[in-house]
Enzyme design. Structure first.
Site, mmCIF file in Angstrom:
data_model
loop_
_atom_site.group_PDB
_atom_site.id
_atom_site.type_symbol
_atom_site.label_atom_id
_atom_site.label_comp_id
_atom_site.label_asym_id
_atom_site.label_seq_id
_atom_site.Cartn_x
_atom_site.Cartn_y
_atom_site.Cartn_z
ATOM 1 N N LYS A 159 -11.913 -13.863 -11.143
ATOM 2 C CA LYS A 159 -10.585 -13.440 -11.604
ATOM 3 C C LYS A 159 -9.630 -13.338 -10.411
ATOM 4 O O LYS A 159 -9.836 -12.516 -9.508
ATOM 5 C CB LYS A 159 -10.655 -12.060 -12.267
ATOM 6 C CG LYS A 159 -9.308 -11.683 -12.889
ATOM 7 C CD LYS A 159 -9.210 -10.214 -13.225
ATOM 8 C CE LYS A 159 -8.652 -9.391 -12.089
ATOM 9 N NZ LYS A 159 -7.240 -9.640 -11.795
ATOM 10 N N GLY A 205 -10.526 -6.352 -2.284
ATOM 11 C CA GLY A 205 -9.351 -5.628 -2.752
ATOM 12 C C GLY A 205 -9.265 -4.281 -2.071
ATOM 13 O O GLY A 205 -9.796 -4.082 -0.974
ATOM 14 N N SER A 206 -8.611 -3.350 -2.735
ATOM 15 C CA SER A 206 -8.341 -2.057 -2.098
ATOM 16 C C SER A 206 -9.592 -1.178 -2.069
ATOM 17 O O SER A 206 -10.504 -1.335 -2.894
ATOM 18 C CB SER A 206 -7.232 -1.344 -2.862
ATOM 19 O OG SER A 206 -7.660 -1.128 -4.186
ATOM 20 N N THR A 207 -9.596 -0.240 -1.154
ATOM 21 C CA THR A 207 -10.723 0.689 -1.043
ATOM 22 C C THR A 207 -10.828 1.540 -2.307
ATOM 23 O O THR A 207 -11.934 1.828 -2.777
ATOM 24 C CB THR A 207 -10.545 1.555 0.222
ATOM 25 O OG1 THR A 207 -10.625 0.680 1.348
ATOM 26 C CG2 THR A 207 -11.613 2.623 0.340
ATOM 27 N N GLY A 267 -12.471 -0.504 -4.867
ATOM 28 C CA GLY A 267 -13.848 -0.720 -4.391
ATOM 29 C C GLY A 267 -14.735 0.469 -4.716
ATOM 30 O O GLY A 267 -15.896 0.314 -5.120
ATOM 31 N N GLU A 296 -15.324 -6.148 0.022
ATOM 32 C CA GLU A 296 -14.460 -6.379 1.187
ATOM 33 C C GLU A 296 -13.176 -5.609 0.924
ATOM 34 O O GLU A 296 -12.383 -5.996 0.067
ATOM 35 C CB GLU A 296 -14.135 -7.868 1.344
ATOM 36 C CG GLU A 296 -15.330 -8.749 1.597
ATOM 37 C CD GLU A 296 -15.890 -8.603 2.992
ATOM 38 O OE1 GLU A 296 -15.266 -7.922 3.832
ATOM 39 O OE2 GLU A 296 -16.967 -9.159 3.237
ATOM 40 N N CYS A 344 -5.706 -7.645 5.265
ATOM 41 C CA CYS A 344 -6.637 -6.517 5.394
ATOM 42 C C CYS A 344 -6.965 -6.238 6.854
ATOM 43 O O CYS A 344 -7.180 -5.097 7.232
ATOM 44 C CB CYS A 344 -7.908 -6.788 4.604
ATOM 45 S SG CYS A 344 -8.580 -8.418 4.941
ATOM 46 N N GLU A 386 -3.424 2.569 4.988
ATOM 47 C CA GLU A 386 -3.088 1.147 4.954
ATOM 48 C C GLU A 386 -1.777 0.941 4.194
ATOM 49 O O GLU A 386 -1.668 1.312 3.024
ATOM 50 C CB GLU A 386 -4.213 0.378 4.262
ATOM 51 C CG GLU A 386 -3.998 -1.111 4.314
ATOM 52 C CD GLU A 386 -5.076 -1.879 3.561
ATOM 53 O OE1 GLU A 386 -5.400 -1.509 2.432
ATOM 54 O OE2 GLU A 386 -5.579 -2.864 4.123
#
Ligand code: NDP
Length: 492
Positions: free
Chosen positions: A196, A248-250, A253, A270, A304, A401
């Site tokens: 996706k 993607g984002s933490t 995640g 990641e 990132c 971030e």
């Protein structure tokens, strides 16, 4: 009386402009509406829903794109399973390699088209999509095509098998490249894929679907389904998925890690980063300034591994900051399709709002904000290159971030101090060091808790080199030989 001689000062950053050099988009053919790519065909979503993808530089709609619901995800996973069991896992490995190689070749043939669409859909400068995103994406397919029939050599002493169906979810900052990072190793190791792309940048993935058709890949080996977060969650939670690969984002995640706890699904995450780019007083300062610029302003800072925290040794801080500001003034912000553009559009309105929010937070915390004085277009989403000085370790613009063209600058005196400061952060994805001394490079690279550390350069990527983070930057590695491991089952 002798005439007094005047020497004109050299002025590099004013008085003249580049003539516009826009890349043509006449050859681009976009459909009004895109369906889901499942089992080798474009099919209408069972959900019946579509959403718009727009050009962030103009706010003009580019296409409507299908939104996959849970039923669509189920159909895609079943197609991937059937293809895995009946075709892909049964093919000789060298035949798999040939298909992957063919995808790479067609990507090269259609490179210009892919680059223009990447810039239109995501806002990144054409120079970057043309010279970095697309060639690197093709290079990943080439690289992993080579591994397909050599897996037993890649993992000596073991018989390497595949896992099954990989569910893959990617972000919007490098849409085609992230798709390549995910799909190429999965296929090389004999898995099939449901992937996706991000909601704001689905178009190059859908063009990749066309390429996959053109390459005659057996139906169901790669399924590309578009949608938002809920579609991603449905992939993660589908019982027919054997491995989840997420970039993607933490925050997301963590949600995925929680969802996968207690299941037997393999996963790689990641996630975000907040890299330290460290400049010592003995560094080649002009090169270091270029490295700082590339480190934070590449892809509008939507990277990132962006060098978003700058650490400058105190003795050269004034000089570096002065040169940095001069260089920022020369950066061209504007039309992503113009070949002179250095900084394109911010990817979406919500991302621009997030960046603006951080600018306010930085100022409220006592930081001194500096932005280049360039003009920005009136339509679209833009942020001038920005830096903050007078910030400290605890400032939110230092710790969090931002994912935009915003640099936080701090100084240091000793190597021990900078290592301590650089590591004092929840992330651990990347870093950079600029110095003339090799021993200092080794000391820094050995002690930074970061997956990738560049020395006297920044943001260099290669398919043969693994990439990934420590701490809240995720787990697992992508790229290189290491990037094969998460897709391989070792048979005794
Ligand atoms: P998000 O985490 O918001 O989204 C990433 C992907 O996950 C998108 O496709 C998104 O869909 C989807 N998604 C959103 N919610 C869920 C959910 N609950 N379950 C499953 N999937 C979901 O990140 P961004 O797109 O905002 O990307 C930026 C982030 O990615 C940054 O933090 C950046 O550091 C990180 N990143 C990390 C990289 C690395 O290699 N470590 C490389 C590139 C980016 P949708 O967009 O449609 O909502």
């Amino acid at each position: 009386m002798a005439k007094k001689k005047t020497i004109a000062g050299l002025k590099f950053n004013g008085g003249w402009d580049y003539a516009a050099a826009p890349e043509s988009k006449d050859h681009i053919r976009l459909q009004k509406q895109y369906d889901l790519f499942i089992d080798g065909k474009f099919v209408a979503p069972k959900s019946g829903k579509y959403f718009d993808t727009i050009n962030p530089a103009t706010e003009v709609k580019l296409a409507a794109v299908a939104e996959a619901g849970t039923e669509d995800v189920d159909i895609a996973v079943k197609a991937a399973r059937k293809s895995y069991e009946q075709v892909w896992s049964k093919l000789p490995a060298r035949e798999r390699g040939k298909y992957i190689f063919r995808i790479a070749r067609i990507m090269q043939e259609r490179a210009r088209e892919l680059a223009v669409i990447e810039s239109m859909d995501g806002g990144k400068p054409i120079r970057e999509s043309r010279d970095i995103d697309v060639p690197l994406a093709a290079a990943h397919f080439f690289y992993y095509a080579g591994w397909a029939d050599k897996l037993d050599y890649a993992m000596p002493g073991a018989r390497a098998g595949s896992l099954g169906v990989a569910g893959q979810i990617i972000p919007w900052n490098f849409p085609l490249l992230m798709a390549a990072w995910k799909i190429a190793p999965a296929l090389a190791a004999g898995n099939t894929v449901v992937i996706k792309p991000a909601e704001t940048t689905p178009l190059t993935a859908l063009k990749l679907a066309e390429i996959i058709q053109e390459a005659d890949l057996p139906p169901g080996v790669v399924n590309i389904i578009t949608g938002a977060g809920a579609t991603g969650a449905a992939i993660v939670n589908h019982p027919g998925v054997d491995k989840v690969a997420f970039t993607g984002s933490t925050d997301v995640g963590k949600i995925i890690q929680r969802a996968l706890a207690g299941t037997d699904k393999k996963y790689t995450l990641e996630l975000g980063g907040k890299a330290a780019n460290i400049i010592f007083e003995d560094a080649a300062i002009d090169q270091a300034v270029e490295g700082i610029i590339n480190g934070i302003f590449f892809n509008q800072g939507h990277v990132c591994c962006a060098g978003s925290r700058l650490f400058v040794q105190e003795s050269v801080a004034d000089k570096v900051i002065r040169k940095l500001k001069d260089r920022m003034e020369t950066l061209v912000v504007g039309d992503p399709l113009d070949k002179n553009t250095d900084i394109g559009a911010i990817n979406s309105k919500p991302q621009l709002e997030k960046i603006r929010q951080f600018l306010k937070i930085g100022v409220n915390e006592g930081g001194t904000l500096y932005q280049s004085s360039c003009a920005v277009p009136s339509k679209g989403y833009w942020c001038r290159p920005t830096l903050f000085t007078d910030v400290s370790q605890s400032s939110r613009v230092v710790q969090e971030e931002i994912f935009g063209p915003v640099l936080a600058v701090q100084t240091f005196r000793t190597i021990e101090e900078v290592i301590e400061k650089a590591n004092n952060i929840p992330y651990g994805l990347s870093g950079g060091v600029w110095t003339d001394k090799g021993s200092r490079i080794f000391k820094i690279t050995g002690q930074l808790r970061a997956g990738v550390v560049w020395a006297n350069t920044y943001n260099k990527f290669d398919p043969t080199s693994p990439f990934g983070g420590y701490k809240e930057s995720g787990m697992g590695r992508e790229g290189g030989l290491h990037g094969l491991h998460p897709y391989v089952k070792i048979n005794a």
